[in-house]
Design an enzyme around this catalytic site. Structure first.
Site, mmCIF file in Angstrom:
data_model
loop_
_atom_site.group_PDB
_atom_site.id
_atom_site.type_symbol
_atom_site.label_atom_id
_atom_site.label_comp_id
_atom_site.label_asym_id
_atom_site.label_seq_id
_atom_site.Cartn_x
_atom_site.Cartn_y
_atom_site.Cartn_z
ATOM 1 N N LYS A 189 29.894 63.067 -19.578
ATOM 2 C CA LYS A 189 28.906 62.149 -20.142
ATOM 3 C C LYS A 189 28.939 60.864 -19.324
ATOM 4 O O LYS A 189 29.842 60.042 -19.456
ATOM 5 C CB LYS A 189 29.239 61.851 -21.615
ATOM 6 C CG LYS A 189 28.008 61.516 -22.483
ATOM 7 C CD LYS A 189 27.245 60.261 -22.087
ATOM 8 C CE LYS A 189 27.925 59.028 -22.618
ATOM 9 N NZ LYS A 189 27.082 57.791 -22.338
ATOM 10 N N GLY A 242 36.652 53.174 -19.385
ATOM 11 C CA GLY A 242 35.757 52.211 -20.018
ATOM 12 C C GLY A 242 36.552 51.122 -20.705
ATOM 13 O O GLY A 242 37.728 50.886 -20.393
ATOM 14 N N SER A 243 35.936 50.471 -21.658
ATOM 15 C CA SER A 243 36.579 49.344 -22.335
ATOM 16 C C SER A 243 37.677 49.815 -23.283
ATOM 17 O O SER A 243 37.660 50.951 -23.781
ATOM 18 C CB SER A 243 35.538 48.548 -23.122
ATOM 19 O OG SER A 243 35.110 49.278 -24.257
ATOM 20 N N THR A 244 38.616 48.938 -23.539
ATOM 21 C CA THR A 244 39.687 49.242 -24.490
ATOM 22 C C THR A 244 39.116 49.513 -25.878
ATOM 23 O O THR A 244 39.574 50.420 -26.591
ATOM 24 C CB THR A 244 40.688 48.082 -24.525
ATOM 25 O OG1 THR A 244 41.313 47.978 -23.237
ATOM 26 C CG2 THR A 244 41.760 48.297 -25.582
ATOM 27 N N GLY A 247 37.735 52.984 -25.888
ATOM 28 C CA GLY A 247 38.839 53.920 -25.732
ATOM 29 C C GLY A 247 39.547 54.180 -27.050
ATOM 30 O O GLY A 247 39.925 55.326 -27.357
ATOM 31 N N GLU A 265 41.662 55.259 -19.351
ATOM 32 C CA GLU A 265 41.783 54.197 -18.346
ATOM 33 C C GLU A 265 40.852 53.097 -18.797
ATOM 34 O O GLU A 265 39.632 53.218 -18.691
ATOM 35 C CB GLU A 265 41.416 54.728 -16.960
ATOM 36 C CG GLU A 265 41.885 53.819 -15.824
ATOM 37 C CD GLU A 265 40.825 52.845 -15.363
ATOM 38 O OE1 GLU A 265 40.841 51.682 -15.849
ATOM 39 O OE2 GLU A 265 39.991 53.234 -14.546
ATOM 40 N N CYS A 300 37.506 47.323 -13.410
ATOM 41 C CA CYS A 300 38.523 47.336 -14.466
ATOM 42 C C CYS A 300 39.815 46.658 -14.018
ATOM 43 O O CYS A 300 40.480 45.987 -14.812
ATOM 44 C CB CYS A 300 38.792 48.768 -14.922
ATOM 45 S SG CYS A 300 39.289 49.888 -13.598
ATOM 46 N N GLU A 398 38.819 40.161 -21.145
ATOM 47 C CA GLU A 398 38.178 40.766 -19.970
ATOM 48 C C GLU A 398 36.703 40.366 -19.949
ATOM 49 O O GLU A 398 35.941 40.704 -20.853
ATOM 50 C CB GLU A 398 38.310 42.284 -20.010
ATOM 51 C CG GLU A 398 37.760 42.961 -18.774
ATOM 52 C CD GLU A 398 37.919 44.468 -18.803
ATOM 53 O OE1 GLU A 398 38.224 45.057 -17.757
ATOM 54 O OE2 GLU A 398 37.741 45.063 -19.884
#
Length: 494
Positions: A189, A242-244, A247, A265, A300, A398
């Site tokens: 995706k 992607g973003s925390t 995730g 990641e 990232c 971030e």
């Protein structure tokens, strides 16, 4: 002969794109007929109408992947044959390198020179994992007399992969190459902002000989296609970049479905420490620029925190000022451009909000404003804030834009404490002439990768991933393949 700005614009105007999904070896519209517009951040115009897949399409893709895995044409193929196909995929990427780079530049606003590098890195990954096929060995374990004990790695089955928009082709390949090398089938995706290079890559994999159904690509919105993939009961593992925040959602999806392993990641707020004994000030300044302003800071592992020891602080910032004067925004299709637009209006607005926060919290030294260039509106000037402390949002959060937070430290202990004062632990870099200090900090810094006298070193030969809330698991190297495999122990009494 390298292509000129005019050449790239001409190719962009003539480019034919197909936004349909890739399921079971062919292009398909979303089952419900829905589409989403892929927007060029430079012009604000639609590049293509992309299939907006949902749970129904994900079901079809997973079923195709499962059927291909059970058939075994890829999962149980001779390692030499798998090697041949992986190397053929790398060759196809190189043949179509300019087309793939152009797709990423148009969708994500990437500078075309960076996008070309991304395409070559994608080919290198398929080369590396392809060459690994007939060179990776399982093992025989110590066992009593009359017993043979072996430990083997076996493919899991169907792997789901969800990737972001900042490195569209490269991020897709970081998931696909090792998972395919492990013998799995996949459902990918891509990000809704940047799906076209992943869809084109699926066609190239088919052309290179990857069996039908082994790779499927379902573009669409995260809350529909992404969540459906994360919750799917017939997906055996999921890789996410992607973003925390997102995730963590995939961990929930897995826990509420079939307990599939989820390899993450995620975000970063990487520190770059420069000590008074820095062996090459000019090279360190160049590293600082590359570490935060590459891809307009949308990286990232971007080294968005610059930690300077007191004795070098002022000289370093003076040299940095000169570098930033030459870093001007431009059309990403111009090979001379090194600072492109942000990927979307939403990301542009987010970064502008942080510029306002920074001006309340710290001292603005450079930039701090939105810019227009070559008719594009989503540019942010390379920005530097000084006097940033751990209490500031600039230090903790971030931003994912061209914004550098500078802090001063007195000694090694304070530098390490500042570097580790973060929820993230993806990467860290430092500059010093003291070999003992280099080794001490490699031990002390809480980061998955530590680079000494460089910045953000990455290679297929070494694992990449984070500590703390930067993620779980590693990409690249053997670790990147083995996380998509199951260990099986056999005890044979004879």
């Amino acid at each position: 002969m390298p292509l000129t700005h005019h050449d790239w614009k001409r190719r962009a105007a003539a480019l034919e794109v197909d936004g349909r999904a890739w399921i079971d070896g062919r292009r398909r519209p979303a089952e419900g007929g829905a589409t989403l517009d892929s927007i060029n951040p430079m012009t604000g115009e639609a590049v293509a109408a992309v299939a907006a897949c949902d749970a129904t399409d994900v079901d079809r893709a997973v079923a195709a992947a499962r059927a291909a895995f059970v058939a075994g044409d890829w999962a149980r193929v001779d390692p030499a044959d798998r090697r041949r196909v992986m190397l053929a995929i790398a060759a196809e990427i190189r043949i179509h390198r300019e087309e793939l780079a152009l797709l990423d530049s148009l969708e994500a606003g990437k500078c075309i020179t960076e996008a070309l590098d991304d395409a070559e890195e994608a080919a290198v990954l398929f080369d590396w994992y392809g060459e690994l096929q007939d060179k990776a060995y399982d093992r025989v374990a110590p066992a009593p007399a009359g017993v043979q004990a072996t430990v083997t790695h076996e493919p899991l089955g169907v792997v789901g992969a969800v990737v972001p928009w900042n490195y569209p082709l490269h991020n897709a390949t970081v998931k696909l190459a090792p998972a395919l090398a492990a013998g799995n089938s996949l459902v990918l995706k891509p990000a809704e902002e940047s799906s076209l290079s992943a869809l084109r890559l699926a066609e190239l994999c088919d052309k290179a000989g990857l069996p039908t159904g082994v790779l499927n690509v379902v573009p669409g919105h995260g809350h529909l296609a992404g969540e459906a993939l994360g919750r799917h009961e017939d997906v055996d593992a999921l890789g996410f970049t992607g973003s925390t925040e997102i995730g963590k959602r995939f961990q929930v999806y897995a826990g509420e479905s079939n307990m599939k392993p989820v390899w993450l990641e995620c975000g970063g707020k990487s520190p770059l420490l420069v000590f008074d004994d820095c062996p090459d000030l000019e090279a360190a300044v160049d590293a600082a620029v590359a570490g935060i302003f590459t891809n307009a800071g949308q990286v990232c592992s971007a080294h968005s925190r610059l930690l300077l020891q007191g004795g070098i602080h002022d000289a370093f910032l003076a040299a940095l000022d000169k570098r930033l004067e030459a870093l001007v925004p431009g059309d990403p299709l111009d090979p001379d451009t090194r600072l492109g637009p942000l990927v979307s209006r939403a990301q542009f607005d987010k970064v502008r909000d942080y510029l306002a926060i920074g001006q309340r919290e710290a001292t603005l030294r450079h930039g701090g404003e939105a810019l227009t260039a070559a008719g594009g509106e989503l540019f942010v000037a390379p920005t530097v804030f000084t006097g940033v402390t751990p209490e500031h949002r600039l230090f903790r959060e971030e931003i994912f834009g061209p914004v550098l937070a500078v802090s001063r430290f007195a000694d090694e202990a304070e530098g390490v404490a500042l570097a580790n004062a973060s929820q993230y632990g993806l990467a860290a870099s430092l500059w010093t002439a003291d070999l003992g200090r280099a080794h001490r900090l490699c031990d002390a810094l809480q980061a998955g990768t530590v680079t000494v006298n460089g910045v953000d070193a990455v290679s297929p030969q070494t694992p990449f991933g984070g500590m703390k809330q930067s993620g779980i698991g590693r990409d690249y190297e053997l670790a990147g393949m083995h996380k998509y495999m199951a260990l099986k122990t056999r005890w044979i009494h004879y």
